[in-house]
Enzyme design. Structure first.
Site, PDB file in Angstrom:
ATOM      1  NE  ARG A 132     -18.566   5.187  86.801  1.00  0.00           N
ATOM      2  CZ  ARG A 132     -19.245   4.050  86.890  1.00  0.00           C
ATOM      3  NH1 ARG A 132     -19.761   3.672  88.049  1.00  0.00           N
ATOM      4  NH2 ARG A 132     -19.418   3.284  85.834  1.00  0.00           N
TER       5      ARG A 132
ATOM      6  CG  HIS B 264     -23.931   3.022  83.312  1.00  0.00           C
ATOM      7  ND1 HIS B 264     -23.203   3.379  84.426  1.00  0.00           N
ATOM      8  CD2 HIS B 264     -24.891   2.171  83.770  1.00  0.00           C
ATOM      9  CE1 HIS B 264     -23.720   2.785  85.507  1.00  0.00           C
ATOM     10  NE2 HIS B 264     -24.744   2.051  85.124  1.00  0.00           N
TER      11      HIS B 264
ATOM     12  CD  GLU C 111     -22.319  -2.784  87.661  1.00  0.00           C
ATOM     13  OE1 GLU C 111     -22.093  -2.436  88.838  1.00  0.00           O
ATOM     14  OE2 GLU C 111     -23.450  -3.124  87.255  1.00  0.00           O
TER      15      GLU C 111
ATOM     16  CG  ASN D  50     -19.404  -0.300  89.757  1.00  0.00           C
ATOM     17  OD1 ASN D  50     -18.564   0.565  89.985  1.00  0.00           O
ATOM     18  ND2 ASN D  50     -20.303  -0.179  88.805  1.00  0.00           N
TER      19      ASN D  50
ATOM     20  CE1 TYR E  23     -24.637  -0.265  94.691  1.00  0.00           C
ATOM     21  CE2 TYR E  23     -23.411  -1.520  93.055  1.00  0.00           C
ATOM     22  CZ  TYR E  23     -24.061  -0.360  93.436  1.00  0.00           C
ATOM     23  OH  TYR E  23     -24.118   0.704  92.580  1.00  0.00           O
TER      24      TYR E  23
ATOM     25  CD  GLU F 246     -22.378   1.808  89.828  1.00  0.00           C
ATOM     26  OE1 GLU F 246     -23.128   0.952  90.353  1.00  0.00           O
ATOM     27  OE2 GLU F 246     -22.402   2.056  88.614  1.00  0.00           O
TER      28      GLU F 246
END
Length: 476
Positions: free
Chosen positions: A74, A120, A166, A306, A308, A377
């Site tokens: 990506r 992005h 995002e 995405n 984390y 991500e």
């Protein structure tokens, strides 16, 4: 515990973070080029002007991907490399467009499936100057649609398109806290312009409409012949109640996800904003016209995720301030009992908690009707990594464990819970320009020697993913 036989895995990057060559071959400036020039905005005073020099090292990066066994990559396109000023009546820079066309061809020749992100965060500065960029409800969606059409037409071999990465970050960090470009905030010590109470919600709305326009363009004029798919990538953290016995904390957990993810996903899947947001924000949250709602509702072929980290969530009482964007709550790393959610990393906001990944995958799947999902991500920084010698940096057991834990949590969500995840793209292929944190924070599975020769040194984590996925993906 297993993943489908056609499961795609690989790595992710973004144009401004890795490409460099900020003025090469006709590229125009983006809002990030401008933002980096403002003293104090980037932790180490750096910029993406050189970054990982990936614009000049595409073959090297493809060779790296191939050596690690990746089946997908990506990356994002630089809008101002393709249309330097950005607008629908501005000239197209053929050299910039040709660069990406060749890159796609070369990836496919190497057996790597491209996942291409149109935006992005690096808006052409020309559009910010011309009409306020993302704040313009009329012009921005039209210019984005035009840019998307240029890319769709030039790259018919791309089968996986992502409109925005995002949008929460573009909206909140760009127009509420001022932490990201263009740096708008009500805090006059940080910026002369901005209204944190209103601008982020306007920007979020305009991004959704622009997304809807691009998706309609693709479905109407390109998908019938090209056969690809298009969606958006949203970011959000897992939530656990600070006090599991307190119904207000339990409720606040959902509200936190609604303010982060459902802000964008609810309009796309249901045609309207979450009730919790409408209740708190009132008329500061824009309303969709019937035309806008028709564009946005149903505009996802897949859900890009995405993810984390996780937080303990504690509700607040009283009236939320106008600049609140969390949903009137606190995010914490310790709960009422004193349990810590996960170990420290270099990123103040990130602590690993793999079970939260599985929980959030399930939450999203249930709320949005079990959509096809790609994890676009997932990754971690490592405390003090930038200060270590190279032999210690490449021995990144902490990151190896993070990926192992998170990928297994995802595999359980797929095989035991029935969540429809089709791919996983680790962040990031290489250390890169980490936005406001500059080059002090490293997220890469590959060490990049910025100081000397930009040489890539794969870390232990880079080599850990192929055996991990080989052990989980069903053999045909």
């Amino acid at each position: 515990m297993s993943l489908p036989s056609d499961f795609k895995w690989g790595f992710a990057t973004a144009s401004y973070q890795i490409e460099g060559s900020a003025e090469a071959d006709g590229r125009g400036p983006s809002i990030w080029d401008a933002f980096c020039k403002i003293p104090g905005k980037i932790a180490d005073g750096s910029s993406g002007a050189v970054a990982c020099d990936s614009y000049n090292r595409t073959q090297e990066d493809i060779d790296l991907l191939k050596s690690l066994g990746a089946t997908a990559y990506r990356f994002s396109l630089s809008w101002s490399r393709i249309i330097p000023v950005g607008g629908r009546n501005d000239p197209i820079n053929q050299k910039g467009l040709d660069h990406y066309v060749k890159f796609v061809d070369d990836l496919l020749a190497a057996g790597i499936t491209p996942f291409v992100t149109l935006f992005h965060w690096d808006l052409p500065e020309g559009l910010d100057k011309r009409y306020g960029g993302l704040l313009n409800r009329t012009e921005f969606p039209l210019d984005f649609e035009h840019y998307a059409r240029v890319c769709f037409a030039a790259m018919p071999k791309v089968k996986h398109w992502i409109t925005f990465n995002e949008p929460w970050c573009s909206s909140i960090l760009g127009y509420s806290t001022g932490y990201f470009a263009p740096g708008h905030t009500s805090d006059r010590s940080k910026s002369a312009v901005g209204d944190s109470a209103r601008e982020p919600w306007i920007v979020g709305h305009n991004l959704l409409v622009a997304h809807g326009r691009a998706v309609k363009a693709y479905r109407d004029d390109f998908k019938p012949s090209q056969g690809g798919e298009i969606g958006i990538t949203l970011n959000g953290d897992a939530t656990l109640p600070w006090d599991p016995e307190d119904p207000a904390d339990v409720e606040a957990c959902d509200r936190k996800i609604e303010f982060a993810i459902s802000w964008f996903a609810d309009p796309i899947y249901f045609g309207h904003y979450p009730e919790s947001m409408r209740k708190q924000l009132g008329d500061r949250l824009p309303t969709f016209t019937p035309e806008e709602e028709a564009l946005v509702k149903g505009s996802n072929d897949f859900y890009g995720m995405n993810h984390y980290t996780a937080n303990y969530i504690k509700h607040k009482t009283g009236t939320p301030p106008d600049d609140d964007f969390l949903g009137h709550l606190e995010t914490l790393f310790y709960n009422k009992a004193g349990d810590c959610i996960g170990p420290e990393t270099q990123s103040f906001w990130l602590r690993p908690h793999a079970q939260g990944f599985r929980d959030l995958l399930n939450w999203l799947s249930k709320r949005y009707g079990n959509p096809k999902m790609y994890v676009t991500e997932n990754g971690t920084s490592l405390k003090g990594e930038n200060d270590m010698p190279l032999d210690k940096i490449v021995d990144d057991d902490f990151r190896v464990k993070y990926f192992d834990d998170y990928v297994h949590a995802m595999a359980k969500a797929v095989s035991e819970d029935g969540v429809d995840v089709r791919g996983y793209l680790a962040w990031s292929l290489m250390d890169n320009f980490e936005w406001a944190e500059g080059y002090e924070t490293r997220f890469g599975v590959t060490y990049v020697d910025y100081e000397h020769d930009q040489k890539r040194h794969p870390k232990k984590s880079a080599k850990s993913l192929k055996p991990l996925f080989d052990s989980l993906i069903k053999k045909e």
